[in-house]
Design a protein around this motif. Structure first.
Motif, PDB file in Angstrom:
ATOM      1  N   GLU A 457       0.834  -1.197   0.000  1.00 58.29           N
ATOM      2  CA  GLU A 457       0.000   0.000   0.000  1.00 58.29           C
ATOM      3  C   GLU A 457       0.869   1.248   0.000  1.00 58.29           C
ATOM      4  OE1 GLU A 457      -2.673  -0.174   3.255  1.00 58.29           O
ATOM      5  OE2 GLU A 457      -3.823  -1.878   2.470  1.00 58.29           O
ATOM      6  N   ASP A 470      -3.945   5.651  -4.897  1.00 61.55           N
ATOM      7  CA  ASP A 470      -4.779   4.945  -3.925  1.00 61.55           C
ATOM      8  C   ASP A 470      -6.088   4.470  -4.524  1.00 61.55           C
ATOM      9  OD1 ASP A 470      -3.366   4.595  -1.670  1.00 61.55           O
ATOM     10  OD2 ASP A 470      -4.057   6.406  -0.639  1.00 61.55           O
ATOM     11  N   PRO A 474      -5.387  -2.805  -3.728  1.00 60.83           N
ATOM     12  CA  PRO A 474      -4.078  -3.010  -3.086  1.00 60.83           C
ATOM     13  C   PRO A 474      -3.219  -3.996  -3.870  1.00 60.83           C
ATOM     14  CG  PRO A 474      -5.841  -3.079  -1.469  1.00 60.83           C
ATOM     15  CD  PRO A 474      -6.504  -3.044  -2.813  1.00 60.83           C
ATOM     16  N   HIS A 531       5.786   2.718  -2.018  1.00 58.45           N
ATOM     17  CA  HIS A 531       4.862   1.789  -1.357  1.00 58.45           C
ATOM     18  C   HIS A 531       5.547   1.103  -0.178  1.00 58.45           C
ATOM     19  CE1 HIS A 531       2.728   2.434  -5.141  1.00 58.45           C
ATOM     20  NE2 HIS A 531       1.657   1.943  -4.561  1.00 58.45           N
TER      21      HIS A 531
END
Length: 635
Positions: A457, A470, A474, A531
């Motif tokens: 994420e 976003d 995921p 990430h």
């Protein structure tokens, strides 16, 4: 019955003996290899795998034909390049202390098919490597006796004039392989003791070469009158680096032996680091004294070190060097024959290879069937084949394995781990079941931390600036970034290796392509760096991920592209044979294919949900293999 053929009774006795060997999947005791190797054992195993025939043959060849005295720079650059791959192996070896090396690392991060192909290539690498070292060992010993062994064989057996076949059958090379296989089948402790002995003698001889070589050094041999320090320029140094890189490929033996390490989480990274440092120091110092003792252009490529001492009037030192070369080649041969059956064993216990190779001897606790069968196969190749045309297989197989391991590091860093207490997709029930394949009881990650965000994420500090990332599921962005990175690496490698002359582009088009692929490569690294990754304080982890693994991938791709097209053709044929074995046998007998339906047990497997890089791994071990509570130790 004809003489020399085994009787039915003898075959029956042999089958009974094989049946008495313990299949790993049918026993709850002795279900793994014995943990008996210390950090010193692993270090000497790695040193033996790296400091071998290359020190006595490769050094003179590279110095005379490629780099001159600058061969020490070639070894230095090659050592740094090897360090990138070694760091990847060190993290995986500590994190997944199971036998299998590159096969296992690919299995837990990319899946079964890719893992089988890597394991299939590693088998070829070890088989050809063992046969080549045995023939080098035989040739060096034959040279010590003025080629009397070869002359005797050609006189009483005959010689051949056929392609792919050796000029004469090398019974000495086949015999040393069979003898080494017999010792390896006696157990890890016997192999370790032999490796200690030969490695100690080899290191002492290397120390002798360095000390006496500096005493006999003549700086004039590096002067402009003799061609200078780098007579072939920068291109010569880099060409030498490409050859010297393969002198450091033995460190993967340590990772392949991690299941037999007493404390793999600590000893595997330490052993890889120390063995690589010792090997690099040995190569650099020996190449330095070699080119200082005699002019680089007068070296004998086949026996440079021994010949250098002969020419300086130290014939007795030449015999010591020859003895050291024999010991060094013995360590390489033992390391290869030690690792080869363990790769086969790892594939067999997962059902991807024939189950007879998964049997472990109840007393020695080694895969004795694989050791003897593949020892015979290696001896057969050394006896009959001319391996010069096949040696490049070593390069392409090793580089492909390095590439997959480096990619696996990146993949695994961004995969999520689910808590052991909560059943994963393959473990919905409350019961547990004992399995023996490392695909069943891997210990990759601990309990999932409550920290936010999870691996894969976007980092919270970057969300105000990269919030548009976003909006995807995921792991999807990470998946695309890894794909773009691999594609850009392959393209960038082609641009760098083949150059504008091979691509037939206008100069501006070549520059534009170079800039575009470099930009895509750097952009993918920046996206991956934005990430969250997995971090574990109690395990060794590579710094600067994904940069270091990505550089390792780029280097490996460039070196692979420099190989001849015939090597790629032969490699493709070998891959097709591997695919036939996988789809004809492996896929039908693999543990993943034979898993029970949901709801029958609580076994956790490596699971890749569609569209993400998530992974659920839960260690399931028999009671006899329960993890030790000692910090940093895994039994």
């Amino acid at each position: 019955m004809a003489r020399g053929l085994p009787s039915i009774a003898s075959l029956a006795r042999l089958c009974q003996k094989l049946n008495r060997l313990k299949p790993l999947e049918d026993s709850t005791m002795d279900t793994s290899l014995r943990r008996c190797l210390s950090t010193l054992d692993l270090t000497l195993l790695g040193v033996g795998g790296m400091v071998g025939s290359g020190l006595y043959v490769l050094t003179g060849t590279v110095a005379k034909d490629m780099a001159g005295p600058a061969v020490l720079l070639s070894f230095g650059v090659a050592a740094v390049a090897s360090l990138l791959a070694a760091l990847c192996y060190a993290e995986f070896g500590a994190r997944v202390p199971r036998t299998g090396s590159a096969y296992l690392f690919t299995y837990v991060s990319m899946g079964e098919l890719w893992a089988f192909l890597i394991g299939w290539n590693v088998l070829l690498e070890y088989i050809i490597g063992g046969a080549a070292v045995a023939r080098a060992w035989s040739g060096y010993l034959d040279a010590m006796f003025s080629h009397r062994i070869r002359n005797f064989t050609e006189t009483h057996v005959g010689s051949w004039e056929m392609s792919l076949l050796a000029q004469y059958p090398d019974f000495l090379a086949a015999g040393i392989i069979l003898l080494a296989s017999a010792f390896v089948s006696c157990g890890a402790r016997v192999s370790s003791w032999l490796n200690h002995t030969f490695s100690t003698i080899s290191l002492l001889v290397i120390l002798f070469i360095i000390i006496l070589g500096f005493i006999l050094a003549q700086p004039h041999n590096w002067s402009a009158e003799e061609g200078g320090f780098a007579p072939f320029g920068f291109s010569g140094v880099m060409a030498g680096t490409a050859s010297c890189f393969y002198a450091f490929v033995g460190f993967d033996v340590i990772a392949a032996s991690s299941e037999e390490a007493q404390n793999p989480r600590r000893s595997v990274p330490v052993a890889i680091a120390i063995s690589l440092a010792l090997a690099a120091s040995a190569y650099i110092l020996v190449s330095t004294v070699l080119t200082l003792m005699v002019p680089w252009h007068s070296l004998d490529p086949d026996s440079a070190l021994a010949d250098a001492f002969y020419r300086r009037g130290y014939r007795w030192a030449g015999f010591i060097v020859a003895a050291g070369s024999i010991c060094a080649m013995n360590t390489v041969l033992l390391s290869l024959l030690f690792s080869l059956p363990r790769i086969v064993y790892a594939m067999a216990v997962d059902g991807l290879f024939f189950q007879v190779f998964a049997r472990v001897h109840p007393r020695t606790q080694v895969p004795v069937v694989g050791t003897l069968v593949f020892g015979l196969l290696t001896a057969f190749l050394a006896l009959l084949l001319d391996l010069e045309s096949l040696v490049q297989f070593l390069s392409i197989g090793t580089l492909l394995a390095y590439t997959f391991v480096a990619t696996s590091i990146i993949v695994l860093r961004y995969q999520k781990s689910s808590p052991p207490s909560s059943p994963g997709p393959a473990s919905p029930g409350p019961l547990t079941k004992q399995h023996s394949s490392f695909s069943d009881h891997l210990q990759l990650v601990g309990a999932a931390q409550a920290s936010i965000p999870e691996p894969g994420e976007l980092q919270p500090a970057l969300r105000p600036y990269l919030g548009f990332l976003d909006g995807y599921s995921p792991g999807a962005v990470v998946t695309w970034a890894i794909g773009v990175m691999l594609a850009s690496v392959i393209t960038l490698g082609c641009v760098l290796v083949f150059g504008n002359s091979a691509l037939h582009l206008p100069h501006w088009g070549y520059i534009l392509l170079l800039l575009a692929t470099s930009f895509a490569f750097l952009l993918s690294l920046l996206v991956l760096g934005a990430h969250q990754q997995q971090y574990q304080e109690d395990l060794f982890q590579i710094p600067m991920v994904p940069l270091i693994p990505a550089l390792s991938i780029l280097l490996n791709i460039c070196l692979m592209l420099k190989l001849s097209y015939l090597t790629w053709v032969r490699f493709s044929i070998w891959l097709l044979l591997g695919l036939a074995v996988y789809f004809g046998y492996g896929i039908w007998h693999s543990k993943e294919n034979r898993r029970e339906p949901p709801g029958t047990n609580a076994t956790s497997y490596v699971v890749f949900p569609r569209g993400s890089l998530e992974e659920t791994v839960q260690a399931v071990q028999p009671p006899s293999q329960a993890p030790s509570h000692e910090p940093g130790r895994m039994e």
